[in-house]
Design a protein around this motif. Structure first.
Motif: not given
Length: 168
Positions: A58-59, A62-63, A65-66, A97, A155
């Motif tokens: 997950g993390t 997310k990184s 995506r960010q 994604e 993160e």
């Protein structure tokens, strides 16, 4: 060696990240199309290396995506997302994604990148994988900013990485 945690359990890496103002070690990594690339291929661009254990967590996801979102607004900058995931997994993730603004790179063949940058886990359940780190380079490959994330589940400090680019 860096002392960090993985799910609250103390673990170590094999070394330390490159020091600020040092020249970043060159590397040979695999792209999602299975071609190889080196740091020299990004010469003349500022570089943000988003380094993590696996895009299937997950993390880490997310990184990516960010940084994909942030990279869309960065002129003259390449964002490299680097892990030991197979290129096929990286490509599948990006397709699902809609990730288009970062370069996914894999260290699956040799692990030399993780060793050269001192960020490979030496102990714990992720031993052999990359710890969560950020390395920012100027257009000449000099290190401007590094972050070894203390708790692997956390993160990175996106703001600090992007501010390092603005100061270059």
């Amino acid at each position: 060696m860096a002392s960090i945690t993985l799910g609250g359990t103390p673990v170590t890496t094999i070394g330390e990240l490159p020091s600020i103002t040092s020249s970043a070690p060159n590397f040979k990594l695999t792209k999602t199309d299975l071609s190889e690339t080196t740091l020299d291929d990004f010469s003349g661009h500022k570089v943000v290396m988003n380094i993590f254990p696996s895009v299937d967590t997950g993390t880490c996801a997310k990184s990516v995506r960010q940084f994909n979102e942030e990279a869309a607004e960065l002129d003259g900058t390449k964002v490299l997302c680097i892990s030991r995931d197979l290129p096929f997994a990286q490509q599948r993730f990006c397709g699902a994604e809609g990730i288009e603004n970062v370069v996914m790179l894999s260290d699956f063949k040799t692990g030399d990148f993780g060793k050269a940058y001192g960020l490979e886990f030496a102990t714990g359940g992720f031993s052999g994988l990359h710890s969560r780190c950020i390395v920012v380079l100027d257009g000449n490959g000099k290190v401007l900013h590094t972050e070894q994330v203390q708790e692997t589940a956390d993160e990175p400090n996106y703001k600090a990485a992007l501010e390092a680019l603005m100061d270059a």
